[in-house]
Design a protein around this motif. Structure first.
Motif, PDB file in Angstrom:
ATOM      1  N   SER A  82      -0.735  -2.544  -5.077  1.00 57.30           N
ATOM      2  CA  SER A  82      -1.055  -2.376  -6.376  1.00 57.30           C
ATOM      3  C   SER A  82      -0.158  -3.324  -7.231  1.00 57.30           C
ATOM      4  CB  SER A  82      -0.862  -0.806  -6.660  1.00 57.30           C
ATOM      5  OG  SER A  82       0.766  -0.792  -6.955  1.00 57.30           O
ATOM      6  N   ILE A  83      -0.583  -3.429  -8.478  1.00 56.73           N
ATOM      7  CA  ILE A  83       0.084  -4.597  -9.249  1.00 56.73           C
ATOM      8  C   ILE A  83       0.648  -3.757 -10.610  1.00 56.73           C
ATOM      9  CG2 ILE A  83      -0.356  -6.680 -10.795  1.00 56.73           C
ATOM     10  CD1 ILE A  83      -2.614  -7.486  -8.573  1.00 56.73           C
ATOM     11  N   ASP A  84       1.742  -4.182 -10.940  1.00 57.66           N
ATOM     12  CA  ASP A  84       2.223  -3.670 -12.396  1.00 57.66           C
ATOM     13  C   ASP A  84       2.364  -4.797 -13.260  1.00 57.66           C
ATOM     14  OD1 ASP A  84       2.714  -1.286 -11.018  1.00 57.66           O
ATOM     15  OD2 ASP A  84       4.964  -1.583 -10.611  1.00 57.66           O
ATOM     16  N   VAL A  85       1.871  -4.600 -14.127  1.00 57.28           N
ATOM     17  CA  VAL A  85       1.916  -5.635 -15.447  1.00 57.28           C
ATOM     18  C   VAL A  85       2.874  -5.076 -16.429  1.00 57.28           C
ATOM     19  CG1 VAL A  85       0.709  -7.248 -16.959  1.00 57.28           C
ATOM     20  CG2 VAL A  85      -0.342  -6.507 -14.956  1.00 57.28           C
ATOM     21  N   GLY A  86       3.828  -5.790 -16.612  1.00 53.40           N
ATOM     22  CA  GLY A  86       4.933  -5.163 -17.503  1.00 53.40           C
ATOM     23  C   GLY A  86       4.855  -6.079 -18.870  1.00 53.40           C
ATOM     24  N   ARG A  87       5.131  -5.333 -20.041  1.00 55.35           N
ATOM     25  CA  ARG A  87       5.167  -6.041 -21.353  1.00 55.35           C
ATOM     26  C   ARG A  87       6.200  -5.224 -22.052  1.00 55.35           C
ATOM     27  NH1 ARG A  87       0.717  -9.149 -22.521  1.00 55.35           N
ATOM     28  NH2 ARG A  87      -1.281  -8.935 -21.274  1.00 55.35           N
ATOM     29  N   PRO A  88       6.832  -5.890 -23.279  1.00 56.86           N
ATOM     30  CA  PRO A  88       8.022  -5.093 -23.974  1.00 56.86           C
ATOM     31  C   PRO A  88       7.369  -3.843 -24.374  1.00 56.86           C
ATOM     32  CG  PRO A  88       7.842  -7.645 -24.517  1.00 56.86           C
ATOM     33  CD  PRO A  88       6.633  -7.229 -23.511  1.00 56.86           C
ATOM     34  N   LYS A  89       8.283  -2.805 -24.557  1.00 55.98           N
ATOM     35  CA  LYS A  89       7.672  -1.615 -24.944  1.00 55.98           C
ATOM     36  C   LYS A  89       7.340  -1.655 -26.217  1.00 55.98           C
ATOM     37  CE  LYS A  89      10.399   1.625 -21.977  1.00 55.98           C
ATOM     38  NZ  LYS A  89      11.602   2.151 -21.707  1.00 55.98           N
ATOM     39  N   SER A  90       8.011  -2.198 -27.168  1.00 52.02           N
ATOM     40  CA  SER A  90       7.681  -2.343 -28.672  1.00 52.02           C
ATOM     41  C   SER A  90       6.407  -2.687 -28.614  1.00 52.02           C
ATOM     42  CB  SER A  90       8.829  -2.875 -29.225  1.00 52.02           C
ATOM     43  OG  SER A  90       8.130  -3.496 -30.585  1.00 52.02           O
ATOM     44  N   ILE A 142       0.881  -1.313   0.004  1.00 51.93           N
ATOM     45  CA  ILE A 142      -0.104   0.039  -0.041  1.00 51.93           C
ATOM     46  C   ILE A 142       0.760   1.206   0.015  1.00 51.93           C
ATOM     47  CG2 ILE A 142      -0.361   0.135   2.478  1.00 51.93           C
ATOM     48  CD1 ILE A 142      -3.217   0.243  -0.234  1.00 51.93           C
ATOM     49  N   GLN A 143       2.058   1.134   0.388  1.00 57.39           N
ATOM     50  CA  GLN A 143       3.403   2.371   0.256  1.00 57.39           C
ATOM     51  C   GLN A 143       3.733   2.244  -0.860  1.00 57.39           C
ATOM     52  OE1 GLN A 143       3.280   0.329   3.466  1.00 57.39           O
ATOM     53  NE2 GLN A 143       1.934   1.692   4.435  1.00 57.39           N
ATOM     54  N   ASN A 144       3.370   1.525  -1.701  1.00 57.76           N
ATOM     55  CA  ASN A 144       3.987   1.493  -3.137  1.00 57.76           C
ATOM     56  C   ASN A 144       5.365   0.818  -3.406  1.00 57.76           C
ATOM     57  OD1 ASN A 144       2.994   2.075  -5.990  1.00 57.76           O
ATOM     58  ND2 ASN A 144       4.083   3.984  -5.887  1.00 57.76           N
ATOM     59  N   ASN A 145       5.588   0.175  -2.210  1.00 61.94           N
ATOM     60  CA  ASN A 145       6.903  -0.497  -2.416  1.00 61.94           C
ATOM     61  C   ASN A 145       6.802  -1.687  -3.201  1.00 61.94           C
ATOM     62  OD1 ASN A 145       8.300   1.519  -0.625  1.00 61.94           O
ATOM     63  ND2 ASN A 145       7.501   0.508   0.997  1.00 61.94           N
ATOM     64  N   ILE A 146       7.663  -2.206  -3.970  1.00 59.34           N
ATOM     65  CA  ILE A 146       7.606  -3.398  -4.842  1.00 59.34           C
ATOM     66  C   ILE A 146       8.055  -4.378  -3.539  1.00 59.34           C
ATOM     67  CG2 ILE A 146       8.739  -4.884  -6.674  1.00 59.34           C
ATOM     68  CD1 ILE A 146       9.219  -2.304  -8.099  1.00 59.34           C
ATOM     69  N   ILE A 147       7.070  -5.378  -3.596  1.00 55.83           N
ATOM     70  CA  ILE A 147       7.366  -6.429  -2.546  1.00 55.83           C
ATOM     71  C   ILE A 147       7.780  -7.626  -3.253  1.00 55.83           C
ATOM     72  CG2 ILE A 147       6.052  -5.619  -0.630  1.00 55.83           C
ATOM     73  CD1 ILE A 147       3.501  -7.252  -1.317  1.00 55.83           C
ATOM     74  N   TRP A 148       7.268  -7.925  -4.383  1.00 59.83           N
ATOM     75  CA  TRP A 148       7.636  -9.018  -5.324  1.00 59.83           C
ATOM     76  C   TRP A 148       7.551  -8.776  -6.768  1.00 59.83           C
ATOM     77  CZ3 TRP A 148       5.095 -12.265  -8.632  1.00 59.83           C
ATOM     78  CH2 TRP A 148       5.570 -13.479  -9.140  1.00 59.83           C
ATOM     79  N   SER A 149       8.497  -9.481  -7.484  1.00 60.29           N
ATOM     80  CA  SER A 149       8.357  -9.200  -9.013  1.00 60.29           C
ATOM     81  C   SER A 149       8.707 -10.605  -9.523  1.00 60.29           C
ATOM     82  CB  SER A 149       9.580  -8.395  -9.271  1.00 60.29           C
ATOM     83  OG  SER A 149       9.662  -8.300 -10.808  1.00 60.29           O
ATOM     84  N   SER A 150       7.918 -10.750 -10.827  1.00 61.56           N
ATOM     85  CA  SER A 150       8.009 -12.321 -11.419  1.00 61.56           C
ATOM     86  C   SER A 150       9.170 -12.001 -11.914  1.00 61.56           C
ATOM     87  CB  SER A 150       7.145 -12.565 -12.243  1.00 61.56           C
ATOM     88  OG  SER A 150       6.998 -11.327 -13.197  1.00 61.56           O
ATOM     89  N   GLY A 151       9.927 -11.067 -12.429  1.00 59.77           N
ATOM     90  CA  GLY A 151      11.151 -10.841 -13.102  1.00 59.77           C
ATOM     91  C   GLY A 151      10.977 -10.736 -14.580  1.00 59.77           C
ATOM     92  N   VAL A 152      12.105 -10.804 -15.372  1.00 59.46           N
ATOM     93  CA  VAL A 152      11.769 -10.390 -16.924  1.00 59.46           C
ATOM     94  C   VAL A 152      10.677 -11.348 -17.365  1.00 59.46           C
ATOM     95  CG1 VAL A 152      13.173 -10.324 -19.048  1.00 59.46           C
ATOM     96  CG2 VAL A 152      14.250  -9.693 -16.983  1.00 59.46           C
ATOM     97  N   SER A 153      10.129 -11.105 -18.360  1.00 56.83           N
ATOM     98  CA  SER A 153       9.103 -12.020 -18.824  1.00 56.83           C
ATOM     99  C   SER A 153       9.774 -13.183 -19.613  1.00 56.83           C
ATOM    100  CB  SER A 153       8.071 -11.373 -19.826  1.00 56.83           C
ATOM    101  OG  SER A 153       8.897 -10.604 -20.725  1.00 56.83           O
ATOM    102  N   GLY A 154       9.367 -14.267 -19.269  1.00 57.27           N
ATOM    103  CA  GLY A 154       9.897 -15.415 -19.566  1.00 57.27           C
ATOM    104  C   GLY A 154      11.100 -15.826 -19.156  1.00 57.27           C
ATOM    105  N   SER A 155      11.696 -15.224 -18.137  1.00 56.28           N
ATOM    106  CA  SER A 155      12.811 -15.615 -17.183  1.00 56.28           C
ATOM    107  C   SER A 155      12.533 -16.086 -15.862  1.00 56.28           C
ATOM    108  CB  SER A 155      13.795 -14.351 -17.345  1.00 56.28           C
ATOM    109  OG  SER A 155      13.668 -13.704 -16.137  1.00 56.28           O
TER     110      SER A 155
END
Ligand code: ADP
Length: 456
Positions: free
Chosen positions: A132-140, A88-101
């Motif tokens: 909150s949840i960030d969903v990351g995808r390649p920029k292109s 809730i403080q907007n700190n990243i508590i977990w990340s799945s890493g680079v997609s596919g890695s």
């Protein structure tokens, strides 16, 4: 100088290349615009699915334990996205890493994070935001291998189309140029045949192209005209010889008869010789006039003169002749019509026309002469109810030495030069002359002068 076929091939290939390049650019741009719009939208929907998945997994255990994080990791991998969970403080508590890695599993840094574009969605549990949840995808936008493959395939299709179109352009250019060039080569060959005087050997040019058909027709007409001129030129020498032979033979035979004492030199016999010599002199004068007209040497001695008086004088001078044949002459000469021209030459014109009317009108016939001015046009006509001219001869009567058989048979003593000279004089005055005639009914010669700048 470049051959048409080469130029056509060049233009065809150039236009084809240009069109394909244009189509390729347009397609690529539109794919990027429309297709990427579509991809963005569908990715938004996919992102929500990811968020819902994370919320569901969280809801199962009311926490994010290693089991649930592993599920999220698998899901992220299967969806080719990177998921980051923030508190809730907007700190990243977990990340799945680079997609596919699997880096995210180790909690390592995302080396490829710079290439990712994240979208942030709120992370809710039972209606309350817990992070909150960030969903990351390649920029292109066109990022996935499939997307790139798709673009590549499209461009490969264009490349094949490009090569194929150039081949088609080359083949069709050579076919089209052959279609146009074949008649052109034939026309060129015809021109060369004309140059060699082989008018009868012209090739038949078959084409359904309007311009080429007209060109070939004009060349054919030119050949016919030149052939006719050629025969005319050849005929001229024999005509002159013929015209000179008859009067000279008459003169010679008469003089020999006088010398041998066979005939007395009576006034009648002398008058026959005189007439023949007169005819010879006239012929020589006509020939010399004709040569002046035809060699562009014609010098007109122009002045403003009264054409009405001029024509009346000519009619007057013919009155006696006409009355001898009891030809009824009627004239309608509008008075005081002035004309800017060579009075002597134009006098000669009307003498020629009246002399023809006289020669080719039978006894007791009629002749009408008129002169009038209407608006800017001065029109003179000489009409007779004489023997007329056969239809097929009308178009030839302005040619030198041309005499219709009917007039030859009458022994009028004509030379067939009078109308040639007449036409040349009228045209030297920028006028027009035409003949209307019907065999057995009569002939009408119409002359028109157009008033130019007030001076005709
Ligand atoms: P010609 O000296 O033979 O009359 P022209 O050049 O004046 O020569 O005329 C050419 C030919 O045109 C004549 O030989 C005649 O066949 C025809 N022609 C000219 N005028 C008339 C006419 N008024 N009526 C009938 N035929 C005419």
């Amino acid at each position: 100088m470049t051959r048409i076929s080469k130029q056509l091939r060049k233009y065809f290939i150039f236009v084809t290349m240009l069109s394909i390049a244009f189509i390729t650019i347009i397609s690529n741009v539109s794919i990027n615009l429309f297709f990427s719009g579509y991809i963005k939208e569908s990715r938004g929907r996919d992102d929500l699915k990811v968020v819902q998945y994370v919320e569901r997994v969280y809801g199962d255990d009311n926490e994010l334990n290693s089991q649930s994080l592993m599920s999220i990791m698998h899901y992220a991998l299967s969806e080719a996205v990177t998921v980051r969970i923030r508190d809730i403080q907007n700190n990243i508590i977990w990340s799945s890493g680079v997609s596919g890695s699997v880096q995210g599993m180790m909690g390592g840094n995302d080396r490829a994070d710079n290439n990712l574009a994240y979208r942030n969605y709120s992370f809710k549990y039972k209606g309350n935001q817990i992070g909150s949840i960030d969903v990351g995808r390649p920029k292109s936008i066109i990022s996935s291998i499939e997307d790139k493959q798709f673009l590549l395939s499209i461009n490969a299709v264009f490349a094949v189309a490009f090569i194929f179109s150039i081949l088609v352009a080359m083949i069709s250019s050579s076919r089209i140029s052959r279609r146009f060039l074949e008649p052109i080569y034939l026309i060129k060959e015809n021109a060369m045949l004309i140059q060699d005087g082989k008018y009868k050997k012209l090739n038949e040019v078959r084409t359904n192209t309007f311009e080429l058909y007209n060109l070939s027709k004009s060349v054919k007409e030119l050949a016919e005209r030149l052939e006719y001129q050629d025969t005319l030129r050849k005929r001229m020498t024999s005509d002159i010889a013929h015209e000179l032979r008859t009067p000279l033979a008459t003169v010679q035979s008469h003089i020999e008869a006088f010398m041998d004492g066979v005939w007395e030199a009576s006034p009648e016999k002398l008058s026959i010789i005189h007439n023949e010599i007169f005819r010879l002199t006239k012929l020589i004068k006509d020939l010399s006039d004709l040569s002046i007209m035809e060699s562009d040497e014609i010098k007109l001695n122009k002045s403003q003169f009264n054409l009405s008086i001029s024509i009346n004088n000519v009619i007057e001078s013919f009155q006696l002749l006409f009355s001898e044949k009891n030809i009824h002459v009627q004239s309608g000469i509008q008075s005081d019509i002035e004309l800017w021209g060579d009075a002597d030459r134009l006098n000669q014109v009307f003498i020629n026309l009246l002399s023809n009317a006289f020669k080719y009108t039978n006894r007791d016939g009629s002749v009408w002469i008129s002169l009038e001015k209407q608006a800017d046009v001065i029109r003179a006509t000489v009409e007779d109810a004489g023997i007329g001219i056969p239809k097929e001869d009308i178009k030839h009567i302005f040619e030198r030495f041309y005499r219709s058989d009917m007039s030859r048979n009458r022994g009028t003593g004509g030379t067939g030069i009078g109308l040639t000279i007449t036409k040349a004089i009228i045209e030297a005055h920028d006028g027009r002359i035409r003949v209307e005639s019907e065999e057995g009914k009569g002939t009408k010669v119409v002359i028109e002068f157009i008033n130019i700048q007030g001076r005709v």
